[in-house]
Write a protein that holds these residues in place. Structure first.
Motif, short mmCIF file in Angstrom:
data_model
loop_
_atom_site.label_atom_id
_atom_site.label_comp_id
_atom_site.label_asym_id
_atom_site.label_seq_id
_atom_site.Cartn_x
_atom_site.Cartn_y
_atom_site.Cartn_z
N ILE A 35 0.81 -1.21 0.00
CA ILE A 35 0.00 0.00 0.00
C ILE A 35 0.85 1.27 0.00
O ILE A 35 0.63 2.19 -0.80
CB ILE A 35 -0.97 0.00 1.20
CG1 ILE A 35 -1.98 -1.14 1.07
CG2 ILE A 35 -1.68 1.35 1.32
CD1 ILE A 35 -2.89 -1.04 -0.13
N ASP A 36 1.82 1.37 0.90
CA ASP A 36 2.63 2.59 0.98
C ASP A 36 3.39 2.83 -0.32
O ASP A 36 3.48 3.98 -0.80
CB ASP A 36 3.61 2.51 2.15
CG ASP A 36 2.90 2.59 3.50
OD1 ASP A 36 1.75 3.08 3.54
OD2 ASP A 36 3.50 2.16 4.51
N ALA A 37 3.95 1.78 -0.89
CA ALA A 37 4.67 1.92 -2.15
C ALA A 37 3.73 2.29 -3.28
O ALA A 37 4.08 3.08 -4.18
CB ALA A 37 5.40 0.61 -2.48
N LEU A 38 2.52 1.74 -3.27
CA LEU A 38 1.52 2.09 -4.28
C LEU A 38 1.20 3.57 -4.25
O LEU A 38 1.21 4.25 -5.29
CB LEU A 38 0.24 1.28 -4.04
CG LEU A 38 -1.02 1.74 -4.79
CD1 LEU A 38 -0.85 1.54 -6.29
CD2 LEU A 38 -2.25 1.01 -4.26
N VAL A 39 0.91 4.09 -3.07
CA VAL A 39 0.55 5.50 -2.95
C VAL A 39 1.72 6.40 -3.37
O VAL A 39 1.53 7.40 -4.07
CB VAL A 39 0.09 5.80 -1.52
CG1 VAL A 39 -0.06 7.31 -1.30
CG2 VAL A 39 -1.22 5.09 -1.22
N ALA A 40 2.92 6.03 -2.96
CA ALA A 40 4.09 6.82 -3.35
C ALA A 40 4.27 6.83 -4.87
O ALA A 40 4.57 7.88 -5.46
CB ALA A 40 5.34 6.27 -2.67
N ARG A 41 4.07 5.70 -5.52
CA ARG A 41 4.22 5.64 -6.97
C ARG A 41 3.11 6.44 -7.66
O ARG A 41 3.36 7.12 -8.67
CB ARG A 41 4.20 4.20 -7.44
CG ARG A 41 4.34 4.02 -8.97
CD ARG A 41 5.63 4.65 -9.52
NE ARG A 41 6.78 4.17 -8.82
CZ ARG A 41 7.39 3.02 -9.10
NH1 ARG A 41 6.92 2.24 -10.07
NH2 ARG A 41 8.46 2.65 -8.42
#
Length: 243
Positions: free
Chosen positions: A23-29
């Motif tokens: 989730i965190d990586a998704l939002v950052a991307r």
């Protein structure tokens, strides 16, 4: 003018059988790519919802809640439908459907809803029918009249909130489905949306994703008989790539 695009069909790490997207990586991307919104549509669950909403709202990205649901068929076959919440009422409708699936819909190692449940529990929901939906399966079999009948049945519940999903990820039968879906969409005046059916974040993550799928299915990567249901194109592409 910069192209704009929103991914509306995406599995996160909470879809344990087929995704490696954190989730965190998704939002950052998404923030890096300039995406204004993104949906998480995990398979038969809303487990990521709180973490997803907090992370997305903190990054100024509109979070869209949804889920992929398996629907049981009379012939023992399953179909997949993607449901998106338009508002709080939609969230409550989807929550009820998922709860009922786990209480009443166990079928072996998975859960599925029954078609009649979609007739009275869909307020506030939008439906996306893709290649694995009942409509998509009938289109691939060349049964246009049956696909149209299934569409009209769903429209009695969802009204104008039925959309056809179009994907080009290099998977089996995608081009045939796309052509047939566009034909039915034109005949029946159904809006279409583009999807990349996202299962991993970067193009380089495909092998890790395949390992996750093998672990979930009890197979090994080198097994020549294992199903190849996914492609290396199912990563979080930019608006430019999707255009």
């Amino acid at each position: 003018m910069q192209p704009s695009f929103v991914h509306l069909h995406l599995h996160s790490e909470y879809s344990l059988v087929d995704s490696t997207v954190r989730i965190d990586a998704l939002v950052a991307r998404c923030a890096e790519l300039g995406l204004p919104a993104v949906a998480v549509t995990d398979q038969n669950n809303l487990f990521a919802l709180v973490k997803f909403f907090r992370a997305a709202q903190g990054a100024g990205i509109k979070p869209v809640a949804g889920s992929d649901l398996w629907v049981a068929g009379a012939d023992g076959q399953r179909q997949r439908l993607t449901l998106l919440c338009r508002n709080r009422e939609g969230f409550l409708s989807l929550s009820r459907l998922l709860s009922r699936a786990y209480l009443e819909g166990h079928q072996g190692d998975h859960v599925a809803i029954q078609p009649p449940w979609l007739e009275d529990s869909v307020a506030g929901l939008s439906l996306i029918a893709g290649r694995e939906s009942g409509i998509g399966q009938r289109l691939l079999d060349g049964r246009l009249d049956e696909a149209r009948a299934e569409l009209e049945h769903l429209r009695r519940s969802f009204g104008d909130e039925v959309y056809f999903e179009l994907s080009r990820c290099g998977r089996t039968d995608e081009d045939r489905h796309l052509e047939a879906a566009l034909e039915l969409a034109a005949l029946a005046d159904v809006p279409v949306l583009a999807s990349n059916d996202v299962r991993f974040l970067d193009a380089d993550d495909f092998e890790a994703h395949e390992a996750r799928v093998c672990i979930a299915s009890g197979r090994v990567l080198g097994d020549p008989r294992r199903p190849r249901d996914y492609s290396a194109e199912q990563y979080l592409k930019s608006p430019q790539q999707m255009q």
